[in-house]
Design an enzyme around this catalytic site. Structure first.
Site, PDB file in Angstrom:
ATOM      1  N   GLU A 157       0.585  -1.366   0.211  1.00  0.00           N
ATOM      2  CA  GLU A 157      -0.323  -0.036  -0.032  1.00  0.00           C
ATOM      3  C   GLU A 157       0.912   1.301   0.216  1.00  0.00           C
ATOM      4  O   GLU A 157       2.210   1.292   0.468  1.00  0.00           O
ATOM      5  CB  GLU A 157      -0.698   0.046   1.312  1.00  0.00           C
ATOM      6  CG  GLU A 157      -0.494   0.316   2.496  1.00  0.00           C
ATOM      7  CD  GLU A 157      -0.869   1.125   3.449  1.00  0.00           C
ATOM      8  OE1 GLU A 157      -2.450   1.245   3.301  1.00  0.00           O
ATOM      9  OE2 GLU A 157      -1.592  -0.119   4.831  1.00  0.00           O
ATOM     10  N   GLU A 258     -10.968   1.740   8.611  1.00  0.00           N
ATOM     11  CA  GLU A 258      -9.827   1.481   9.509  1.00  0.00           C
ATOM     12  C   GLU A 258      -9.471   2.899   9.684  1.00  0.00           C
ATOM     13  O   GLU A 258      -8.853   3.947   8.983  1.00  0.00           O
ATOM     14  CB  GLU A 258      -8.726   1.281   8.324  1.00  0.00           C
ATOM     15  CG  GLU A 258      -7.026   1.262   9.102  1.00  0.00           C
ATOM     16  CD  GLU A 258      -5.310   0.900   8.680  1.00  0.00           C
ATOM     17  OE1 GLU A 258      -5.247   0.044   8.051  1.00  0.00           O
ATOM     18  OE2 GLU A 258      -5.443   1.624   7.274  1.00  0.00           O
TER      19      GLU A 258
END
Length: 279
Positions: A157, A258
């Site tokens: 990521e 998240e």
């Protein structure tokens, strides 16, 4: 109220390293289950300890199995208590990462985890970036092979430059380039892009363009609103449109929550998400 019916082909998981953090770690899976979730993900949960004891690992497994919650995503070693952003490209962390690799894989396999996130690692002063990149590819190759052995994908990521200024992957393009290098090195094709809408939005990326360009590379999606990193509806991101575009692009994977609850109470932050989508 956000209309998430356009994303009904996805299921939503809760990240227990940032949500329910008002509770001790071992109590969080049960709290997630009480809120209607059957799946969760974690950053590396043992701090700087790259090889926790068998008793600690067993306690964590028991917390998930007793709660009936599957651990669907796990980060490899990343001591966030020290602000680290990954260890795999950091020469001084080479041995710790490699010692952690089989521990993470064994934990993932025992809980049916099918996605392992490998944060790239910050640039280190006095170390040639090319040396770090070579080490990262070496370690990512090992991680992808280990993940493949348990039928899992390896996630890579991009992070935002405000929170992680020394992290070298600040764009979707940069992260996908690493994904491609790992897949070329292994021939396995199990390296995927973890698309985190919050990090990319902070960096000023056009999220619609990211979906249009890279959706076929997505292995996982994570969300938080921007600004603030709180639940959807507290910032400016158009989640109805983003979810619709994910569905139109054919993404049927999980969406990880998240975010930090805006009130500080995690259980109060899910009103926007129908219980039947809390996967």
């Amino acid at each position: 109220m956000i209309d998430v019916t356009a994303a009904s082909k996805q299921s939503y998981t809760v990240n227990l390293s940032i949500l329910f953090s008002e509770l001790p770690l071992l109590e969080r899976p049960a709290a997630a289950a009480a809120a209607g979730f059957t799946a969760a993900e974690l950053w590396w949960p043992f701090g700087a300890d790259h090889t926790p004891s068998q008793a600690e690992l067993d306690e964590l497994r028991k917390a998930f199995t007793d709660a009936g919650v599957q651990l669907t995503g796990l980060n490899f070693l990343d001591d966030l208590t020290k602000g680290a952003k990954g260890t795999l490209s950091v020469p001084a962390e080479k041995e710790r990462f490699r010692e952690n690799l089989p521990v993470s894989i064994a934990l993932a396999e025992s809980l049916g985890t099918k996605a392992l996130n490998a944060l790239y690692g910050n640039r280190v002063e006095g170390v040639d970036p090319a040396e770090q990149d070579a080490l990262a590819l070496e370690n990512l190759t090992l991680a992808a092979q280990a993940a493949h052995a348990i039928g899992a994908v390896l996630l890579i990521e991009a992070l935002n430059r405000n929170d992680a200024p020394d992290y070298p992957l600040h764009t979707a393009k940069a992260a996908v380039e690493i994904v491609d290098k790992v897949n070329a090195a292994t021939g396995l094709g199990n390296a995927k892009f973890l698309c985190d809408f919050y990090h990319l939005a902070v960096n000023g990326e056009d999220l619609v363009q990211v979906i249009d360009t890279y959706a076929d590379r997505f292995g996982h999606v994570q969300i938080a609103d921007n600004p603030g990193r709180n639940e959807p509806g507290t910032g400016t991101l158009d989640f109805e449109d983003l979810f619709a575009r994910l569905t139109a692009a054919g993404y049927t994977g999980r969406i990880g929550l998240e975010y930090r609850p805006s009130t500080g109470v995690s259980a109060d932050s899910f009103e926007w998400l129908p219980r039947d989508l809390r996967g």
